[in-house]
Design an enzyme around this catalytic site. Sequence first.
Site, PDB file in Angstrom:
ATOM      1  N   ASP A  86      -6.110 -60.114  -4.143  1.00  0.00           N
ATOM      2  CA  ASP A  86      -5.008 -60.606  -2.789  1.00  0.00           C
ATOM      3  C   ASP A  86      -5.404 -59.431  -2.025  1.00  0.00           C
ATOM      4  O   ASP A  86      -4.643 -58.322  -2.918  1.00  0.00           O
ATOM      5  CB  ASP A  86      -4.264 -61.204  -2.540  1.00  0.00           C
ATOM      6  CG  ASP A  86      -4.248 -63.448  -2.568  1.00  0.00           C
ATOM      7  OD1 ASP A  86      -5.351 -63.851  -2.480  1.00  0.00           O
ATOM      8  OD2 ASP A  86      -3.307 -63.594  -2.293  1.00  0.00           O
ATOM      9  N   HIS A 142      -8.902 -61.381 -10.857  1.00  0.00           N
ATOM     10  CA  HIS A 142      -9.944 -61.900 -10.808  1.00  0.00           C
ATOM     11  C   HIS A 142     -11.245 -62.160 -11.033  1.00  0.00           C
ATOM     12  O   HIS A 142     -12.159 -61.325 -10.306  1.00  0.00           O
ATOM     13  CB  HIS A 142      -9.896 -64.150 -10.020  1.00  0.00           C
ATOM     14  CG  HIS A 142      -8.700 -64.408 -10.699  1.00  0.00           C
ATOM     15  ND1 HIS A 142      -8.460 -65.236 -10.996  1.00  0.00           N
ATOM     16  CD2 HIS A 142      -7.257 -64.014  -9.560  1.00  0.00           C
ATOM     17  CE1 HIS A 142      -6.736 -66.446 -10.896  1.00  0.00           C
ATOM     18  NE2 HIS A 142      -6.781 -65.234  -9.956  1.00  0.00           N
ATOM     19  N   SER A 226      -0.655 -51.454  -6.356  1.00  0.00           N
ATOM     20  CA  SER A 226      -1.891 -51.471  -7.196  1.00  0.00           C
ATOM     21  C   SER A 226      -3.356 -51.101  -6.390  1.00  0.00           C
ATOM     22  O   SER A 226      -3.027 -51.363  -5.111  1.00  0.00           O
ATOM     23  CB  SER A 226      -2.670 -52.298  -8.754  1.00  0.00           C
ATOM     24  OG  SER A 226      -2.176 -53.443  -8.255  1.00  0.00           O
TER      25      SER A 226
END
Length: 258
Positions: A86, A142, A226
């Site tokens: 996301d 992921h 990040s």
Amino acid sequence: MKEKLYQSLIELTNGRWTSSLLRRFALSPASKRVIPSFAKQYKINVQEMDRPLEEYKSLHDFFTRNLMSGARQFDGDIDTIASPVDAVLEDKGFILEDATFQVKGKVYSIEEMLGGKEEAGGYIGGQYMVLYLSPSHYHRIHSPVDGKVIRKQTLGSKSYPVNRWGMTLGKSPLSKNYREITEIEYEGGRLALIKVGAMFVNTIERTHTGDTLHKGEEIGYFSFGSTVVLLFEKGRFTAASLETPAAVRTGETLGTYQ
């Protein structure tokens, strides 16, 4: 007032001692008290979390939260590249023949980013994407494809901010910050997934073991704000029609490969 406080603590701090103190606080049970206001300030969707707000034991525990099963979907198409996180897609474009690309007025060398000329060679003339994760985002990472891990490397020791101010005013954080590089060989070729740390040194945690990856499989998580940089080989990737900046979700299609 709260916004300025959280911004100064979470997004902009990069001093060694202040970062260390904040890390200790975020890991401590005392930080549990700020979770409700943190969630409210950053408009975090508590309905998709895997447990109620009051069950998180610390701010760090909350920040690295998992989501409910099915909250993010990955398509089964073999020729698509999914977003690994996301994030906000801050920039995308082509890597120049001198092995550089530009973000927020700063020129980045992929040789420096990847650790050498040989490592960068395959991506010259290819494409890049920069995905920024703010404190509001889900911070699990992921796999964007089915594939095989062919290289892992850790580089850098800095922790400059990677938000918009940090990217504009900082010292080339994408290529100087602490970062973990994962190169993946997949049906369409090879890609580099670069996980760039932001505040605390060594806060990119790996959860995946082995060399085989399946699209959508968790490979790690960030402890605080990040960035992920994706690099694609020349002629191997066609980006989706996404504006920049644009919000993207884990599993959303970023493009296709030939």
